[in-house]
Design a protein around this motif. Structure first.
Motif, PDB file in Angstrom:
ATOM      1  N   SER A  18     -21.267 -39.293   7.750  1.00 44.34           N
ATOM      2  CA  SER A  18     -21.878 -40.548   8.190  1.00 44.34           C
ATOM      3  C   SER A  18     -23.334 -40.571   7.753  1.00 44.34           C
ATOM      4  CB  SER A  18     -21.773 -40.685   9.712  1.00 44.34           C
ATOM      5  OG  SER A  18     -22.477 -39.635  10.330  1.00 44.34           O
ATOM      6  N   GLY A  19     -23.868 -41.753   7.648  1.00 43.96           N
ATOM      7  CA  GLY A  19     -25.252 -41.911   7.234  1.00 43.96           C
ATOM      8  C   GLY A  19     -25.375 -42.176   5.740  1.00 43.96           C
ATOM      9  N   ILE A  66     -18.619 -33.124  -1.369  1.00 47.46           N
ATOM     10  CA  ILE A  66     -17.900 -34.370  -1.058  1.00 47.46           C
ATOM     11  C   ILE A  66     -18.699 -35.187  -0.041  1.00 47.46           C
ATOM     12  CG2 ILE A  66     -15.801 -35.333  -0.039  1.00 47.46           C
ATOM     13  CD1 ILE A  66     -14.320 -32.881  -1.212  1.00 47.46           C
ATOM     14  N   ALA A  67     -19.259 -34.503   0.970  1.00 49.38           N
ATOM     15  CA  ALA A  67     -19.997 -35.205   2.023  1.00 49.38           C
ATOM     16  C   ALA A  67     -21.232 -35.914   1.465  1.00 49.38           C
ATOM     17  CB  ALA A  67     -20.407 -34.222   3.125  1.00 49.38           C
ATOM     18  N   VAL A  68     -22.007 -35.230   0.609  1.00 51.40           N
ATOM     19  CA  VAL A  68     -23.203 -35.881   0.059  1.00 51.40           C
ATOM     20  C   VAL A  68     -22.811 -37.010  -0.890  1.00 51.40           C
ATOM     21  CG1 VAL A  68     -23.647 -34.395  -1.950  1.00 51.40           C
ATOM     22  CG2 VAL A  68     -25.556 -35.451  -0.753  1.00 51.40           C
ATOM     23  N   SER A  69     -21.680 -36.896  -1.550  1.00 49.97           N
ATOM     24  CA  SER A  69     -21.206 -37.975  -2.424  1.00 49.97           C
ATOM     25  C   SER A  69     -20.833 -39.202  -1.606  1.00 49.97           C
ATOM     26  CB  SER A  69     -20.009 -37.506  -3.245  1.00 49.97           C
ATOM     27  OG  SER A  69     -20.365 -36.424  -4.072  1.00 49.97           O
ATOM     28  N   LEU A  73     -22.627 -42.910  -1.639  1.00 51.06           N
ATOM     29  CA  LEU A  73     -21.941 -44.198  -1.741  1.00 51.06           C
ATOM     30  C   LEU A  73     -22.338 -45.109  -0.581  1.00 51.06           C
ATOM     31  CD1 LEU A  73     -18.407 -43.032  -2.901  1.00 51.06           C
ATOM     32  CD2 LEU A  73     -20.015 -44.433  -4.207  1.00 51.06           C
ATOM     33  N   HIS A  74     -22.493 -44.533   0.614  1.00 49.23           N
ATOM     34  CA  HIS A  74     -22.941 -45.324   1.763  1.00 49.23           C
ATOM     35  C   HIS A  74     -24.312 -45.933   1.499  1.00 49.23           C
ATOM     36  CE1 HIS A  74     -20.294 -43.073   4.940  1.00 49.23           C
ATOM     37  NE2 HIS A  74     -19.577 -43.803   4.092  1.00 49.23           N
ATOM     38  N   ASN A 109     -27.980 -50.921   6.505  1.00 47.35           N
ATOM     39  CA  ASN A 109     -26.668 -51.487   6.227  1.00 47.35           C
ATOM     40  C   ASN A 109     -25.686 -50.954   7.267  1.00 47.35           C
ATOM     41  OD1 ASN A 109     -25.819 -48.916   5.374  1.00 47.35           O
ATOM     42  ND2 ASN A 109     -25.965 -49.395   3.212  1.00 47.35           N
ATOM     43  N   ARG A 110     -24.417 -51.168   7.082  1.00 45.19           N
ATOM     44  CA  ARG A 110     -23.426 -50.782   8.091  1.00 45.19           C
ATOM     45  C   ARG A 110     -23.319 -49.274   8.257  1.00 45.19           C
ATOM     46  NH1 ARG A 110     -17.803 -51.488   4.843  1.00 45.19           N
ATOM     47  NH2 ARG A 110     -18.689 -51.114   2.790  1.00 45.19           N
TER      48      ARG A 110
END
Length: 125
Positions: A18-19, A66-69, A73-74, A109-110
């Protein structure tokens, strides 16, 4: 963001999906992963144990990569599910590369506040 700060930020959010993640955080971590792979690739020619250790290190760094990717994208206001584009040969990787190089969407953003915003990071009182 400095190299060490980016690595520390990603590894402290080891499995944090998240984030948002800034471009610099993503690309510094990507450079770190590349350097680690090169080092273990070179060592594998010298010692067979380096192959096994390199595999363990790569597996240990898979989840934060994967998490930082996903957080990157977020930051461009896209869902983490866009990572599945990487499964499409050639075209998917090119599309993801374009997404990862794009600038942050301004403002919150969301997925959370903009990490570039000094007020969001607590730098401004």
């Amino acid at each position: 963001m400095l190299f060490v700060d980016a690595i520390r930020s990603v590894l402290t959010q080891y499995a944090g999906f998240s984030g948002r993640a800034r471009r610099s955080e993503y690309w510094w971590f990507y450079l770190f992963i590349t350097i680690v792979n090169i080092v273990f690739g070179c060592l594998s020619g010298v010692a067979e144990a380096a192959v096994f250790i390199g595999l363990i290190v790569s597996l240990a760094l898979l989840l934060p990569t994967i998490a930082v990717s996903v957080r990157r994208l977020h930051d461009t206001n896209r869902s983490g599910w866009f990572m599945l584009l990487g499964l499409i040969p050639i075209v998917g990787g090119i599309i993801l590369l374009i997404f990862f190089t794009q600038d942050s969407k301004p403002g919150p953003n969301r997925f959370g506040p903009n990490p570039k915003d000094p007020a969001a990071s607590g730098l401004v009182a």
